[in-house]
Design a protein around this motif. Structure first.
Motif, PDB file in Angstrom:
ATOM      1  N   PRO A 121      15.693  40.338  40.944  1.00  0.00           N
ATOM      2  CA  PRO A 121      14.931  41.416  41.585  1.00  0.00           C
ATOM      3  C   PRO A 121      15.871  42.343  42.364  1.00  0.00           C
ATOM      4  O   PRO A 121      16.761  41.880  43.072  1.00  0.00           O
ATOM      5  N   VAL A 122      15.673  43.655  42.196  1.00  0.00           N
ATOM      6  CA  VAL A 122      16.530  44.648  42.836  1.00  0.00           C
ATOM      7  C   VAL A 122      15.655  45.660  43.560  1.00  0.00           C
ATOM      8  O   VAL A 122      14.637  46.115  43.030  1.00  0.00           O
ATOM      9  N   LEU A 129      23.128  51.518  42.523  1.00  0.00           N
ATOM     10  CA  LEU A 129      24.309  50.671  42.703  1.00  0.00           C
ATOM     11  C   LEU A 129      24.474  49.729  41.518  1.00  0.00           C
ATOM     12  O   LEU A 129      25.586  49.534  41.013  1.00  0.00           O
ATOM     13  N   VAL A 130      23.378  49.155  41.062  1.00  0.00           N
ATOM     14  CA  VAL A 130      23.425  48.284  39.882  1.00  0.00           C
ATOM     15  C   VAL A 130      23.899  49.079  38.669  1.00  0.00           C
ATOM     16  O   VAL A 130      24.750  48.619  37.893  1.00  0.00           O
ATOM     17  N   ASP A 151      36.430  56.475  41.879  1.00  0.00           N
ATOM     18  CA  ASP A 151      35.746  57.475  41.055  1.00  0.00           C
ATOM     19  C   ASP A 151      34.248  57.207  41.003  1.00  0.00           C
ATOM     20  O   ASP A 151      33.439  58.137  41.002  1.00  0.00           O
ATOM     21  N   PHE A 152      33.894  55.945  40.979  1.00  0.00           N
ATOM     22  CA  PHE A 152      32.474  55.585  40.956  1.00  0.00           C
ATOM     23  C   PHE A 152      31.822  55.835  42.319  1.00  0.00           C
ATOM     24  O   PHE A 152      30.652  56.199  42.391  1.00  0.00           O
ATOM     25  N   VAL A 153      32.588  55.648  43.379  1.00  0.00           N
ATOM     26  CA  VAL A 153      32.078  55.972  44.718  1.00  0.00           C
ATOM     27  C   VAL A 153      31.814  57.470  44.809  1.00  0.00           C
ATOM     28  O   VAL A 153      30.762  57.911  45.299  1.00  0.00           O
ATOM     29  N   GLN A 164      30.719  47.637  48.555  1.00  0.00           N
ATOM     30  CA  GLN A 164      29.381  47.373  48.006  1.00  0.00           C
ATOM     31  C   GLN A 164      29.421  47.258  46.492  1.00  0.00           C
ATOM     32  O   GLN A 164      28.732  46.409  45.909  1.00  0.00           O
ATOM     33  N   ILE A 165      30.210  48.100  45.858  1.00  0.00           N
ATOM     34  CA  ILE A 165      30.328  48.040  44.399  1.00  0.00           C
ATOM     35  C   ILE A 165      30.991  46.731  43.979  1.00  0.00           C
ATOM     36  O   ILE A 165      30.557  46.086  43.015  1.00  0.00           O
ATOM     37  N   ARG A 166      32.023  46.323  44.713  1.00  0.00           N
ATOM     38  CA  ARG A 166      32.695  45.056  44.380  1.00  0.00           C
ATOM     39  C   ARG A 166      31.761  43.864  44.585  1.00  0.00           C
ATOM     40  O   ARG A 166      31.774  42.917  43.789  1.00  0.00           O
ATOM     41  N   GLU A 167      30.979  43.906  45.637  1.00  0.00           N
ATOM     42  CA  GLU A 167      30.020  42.829  45.880  1.00  0.00           C
ATOM     43  C   GLU A 167      28.982  42.756  44.766  1.00  0.00           C
ATOM     44  O   GLU A 167      28.628  41.659  44.298  1.00  0.00           O
TER      45      GLU A 167
END
Length: 270
Positions: A121-122, A129-130, A151-153, A164-167
């Motif tokens: 669930p998101v 972010l997903v 670049d994604f940030v 947050q992306i790494r997590e």
């Protein structure tokens, strides 16, 4: 005639019968192959085409397709709905084009995203972010040189941090058990295109026309809705309107009567 002979030993077990049926099926398959052109026979000099193993490879891809099935209503009862997913996918298509990534990367991204959303669930705040993390993972999997995480940030207008992306990357990998390999539409499209004719396509893809009819109808419905301005999500149409992709989304066949008739059952049209 030996197969018709009355057995003199003990009665066959269910396992024996099953094995015999498998052998008969294999024999039938081999016999059928003799009558159908071997589309890989000319590829033996090219090691990248793996002509000795290609049939086994596609059989394995079909197994993966079954194991990694996405349920039709996997978002039911979730905080995320189909429209939100459609908005995200439309945006990811644009990001993918901006980064000039491989076609496989986009398909892999959507597959990773959907598989994760199906089991985890998101919240609405983390949906983008997903999506962007799935694109990062797909880039690492498919590309020789993946864009940097910064670049994604940037492409999210700093809505999320690198941390947050790494997590999220760690969470997705754990949830999918690092099993990122997946048969993509491009894999089967290339195989079907190589086969060409209807009978060969059915043999080499393993699908009959009736089995793919529903998917064809949904695709035709989306084409009609885009062409008639009934849908706001037009990133795919714009992408394939470029000369680099042969302006395939502008060809007159997409406005043909055949497409209209194919889509009509899903659009309430007679």
């Amino acid at each position: 005639m030996a197969l018709l002979r009355r057995p003199t030993g003990p009665s066959p077990t269910p396992e024996d019968i099953s094995m015999k049926e498998e052998n008969l099926c294999q024999a039938f398959s081999d016999a059928l192959l003799c009558k159908i052109e071997d589309i890989d026979i000319e590829d033996w000099e090219n090691p990248q085409l793996c002509s000795d193993y290609v049939k086994d490879i596609y059989q394995y891809l079909r197994q993966l397709e079954t194991l990694q099935t996405i349920n039709a209503h996997f978002l039911d009862g979730r905080d995320i709905n189909g429209r939100m997913r459609a908005i995200l996918v439309d945006w990811l298509v644009q990001v993918h084009s901006k980064f000039r990534l491989l076609q496989e990367t986009l398909y892999m991204c959507i597959a990773i995203m959907d598989r994760f959303l199906q089991v985890q669930p998101v919240s609405r705040k983390k949906l983008q972010l997903v999506g962007i993390t799935a694109l990062l993972l797909a880039s690492k999997y498919e590309e020789m040189f993946s864009p940097n995480i910064e670049d994604f940030v940037y492409i999210t207008d700093n809505a999320y941090t690198s941390s947050q992306i790494r997590e999220m990357e760690t969470l997705i990998l754990k949830e999918l058990k690092f099993e990122l390999g997946r048969p993509l539409p491009l894999h089967f499209l290339r195989r079907a295109s190589k086969a060409g004719e209807n009978l060969k396509q059915q043999y080499y893809t393993g699908y009959t026309e009736n089995e793919i009819l529903e998917v064809m109808q949904h695709m035709a419905k989306n084409v009609v809705k885009v062409n008639e301005n009934l849908m706001k999500f037009i990133a795919i149409k714009n992408k394939y309107a470029s000369s680099k992709l042969l302006k395939i989304s502008t060809i007159p066949q997409l406005n043909s009567k055949a497409i209209q008739e194919l889509a009509s059952p899903l659009m309430g049209r007679s």
